[in-house]
Design an enzyme around this catalytic site. Sequence first.
Site, mmCIF file in Angstrom:
data_model
loop_
_atom_site.group_PDB
_atom_site.id
_atom_site.type_symbol
_atom_site.label_atom_id
_atom_site.label_comp_id
_atom_site.label_asym_id
_atom_site.label_seq_id
_atom_site.Cartn_x
_atom_site.Cartn_y
_atom_site.Cartn_z
ATOM 1 N N LYS A 116 1.320 4.609 -2.973
ATOM 2 C CA LYS A 116 2.213 4.555 -4.127
ATOM 3 C C LYS A 116 2.237 5.880 -4.868
ATOM 4 C CE LYS A 116 2.614 -0.328 -5.123
ATOM 5 N NZ LYS A 116 2.254 -1.433 -5.986
ATOM 6 N N LYS A 198 5.538 -1.986 7.278
ATOM 7 C CA LYS A 198 5.654 -3.301 6.634
ATOM 8 C C LYS A 198 7.057 -3.500 6.037
ATOM 9 C CE LYS A 198 4.132 -3.905 2.341
ATOM 10 N NZ LYS A 198 3.366 -4.106 1.112
ATOM 11 N N LYS A 201 9.976 -4.631 -0.267
ATOM 12 C CA LYS A 201 11.063 -4.706 -1.253
ATOM 13 C C LYS A 201 11.648 -3.341 -1.561
ATOM 14 C CE LYS A 201 8.774 -8.147 -4.060
ATOM 15 N NZ LYS A 201 7.600 -8.127 -4.930
#
Length: 333
Positions: A116, A198, A201
């Site tokens: 992140k 993965k 979203k």
Amino acid sequence: MLNQQQKVIFSGAQPTGSMTLGNYIGAFQNWKQLEKDYQCYYSIVDLHSLTVKQDPETFRNTCLSFLAQYLASGLDTEKNVIFFQSHVREHTELAWLLNCYTYMGELSRMTQFKDKSERHQENINAGLFTYPVLMAADILLYKTNLVPVGEDQRQHLELSRNIAIRFNNIFGETFAVPDIYVGKQGAKIMSLQEPNKKMSKSDENQNAVIYMLDDDDVIVKKLKKAVTDSYNEILDRPEQPGVQNLLSIYSALSRKDREDVVNSFEGKGYGALKKEVAEIIIENVKPFREKYRLYMENSDYLENVYRSGADRAREAASKTMEDVREKIGLVSF
Ligand code: TYM
């Protein structure tokens, strides 16, 4: 009423964007399955989402939309405690205390933090770094025994366990040490465009992700574009990650044994596989979408659910906090 006899589950999802098929298969399907045998706390973990900048008005709406999506996945609102994390202040209180029993080195090793902070270089805030401690607080607050999540949360769960054990060693038995529950199938649903990554979203490529609120024709289109390979044979092996991902989706949604699923596709082409996977997704998404719309039209009902959820969660959380404060040596009031 809380069922004090049953073992406890806690799990949550961040209210950002819209729920993906990965969330549904990796988490919600299992939540529903486990609700009979456990006292479950299912939280919309809104505070976690604030580690990324949010527009206040949009965020409020997304949070409510997520609540409707939780309910659309069929969770029993009587039995389960469904609530917004920010409505139970004990989460942040415990997070602060646990921060003091968590090491910088442990947090620096978290792969999600590393990912992140690479993706949000303009906003590497302290919340992003201590995120796993808030997550530990979420879990430990309810003396949770089991945490059903997707594979991507395993490292965070291990940290929660270590924090619980450390705290118990210092102050005596306080928290249950939580086990992870990862479904047999679909614990990691991959991107339809880059099947080694993965399904997420936040993927910029919309074709990579199926959203639970996607229309049927959009689902069919995304499946048609799903990346496979040039082997042209439906085999369950790592050289064919795109095919494997489609098999995982099919077997998780149909609840059929993976081996049986693979056998049932023997001799068929990729076109047939994609078509059947699209069909089974639509079979699940359609009732979800319909229920979602009904819940979104009924804001009074939604408010009822989250208010009573927060009241019930607070009842359990405040008991744990009383114990923790006393053990740590804070003066009682
Ligand atoms: P979040 O919001 O990213 O995802 C919610 C749940 O969906 C699972 N999941 C997936 N499973 C399979 N395949 C995928 N592609 C996929 N993508 C997401 C996640 O593993 C998760 O179970 N940190 C958590 C939220 C959280 C939490 C908690 C979870 C905060 N506190 C306490 C459990 C207990 C998160 O960001 O999940």
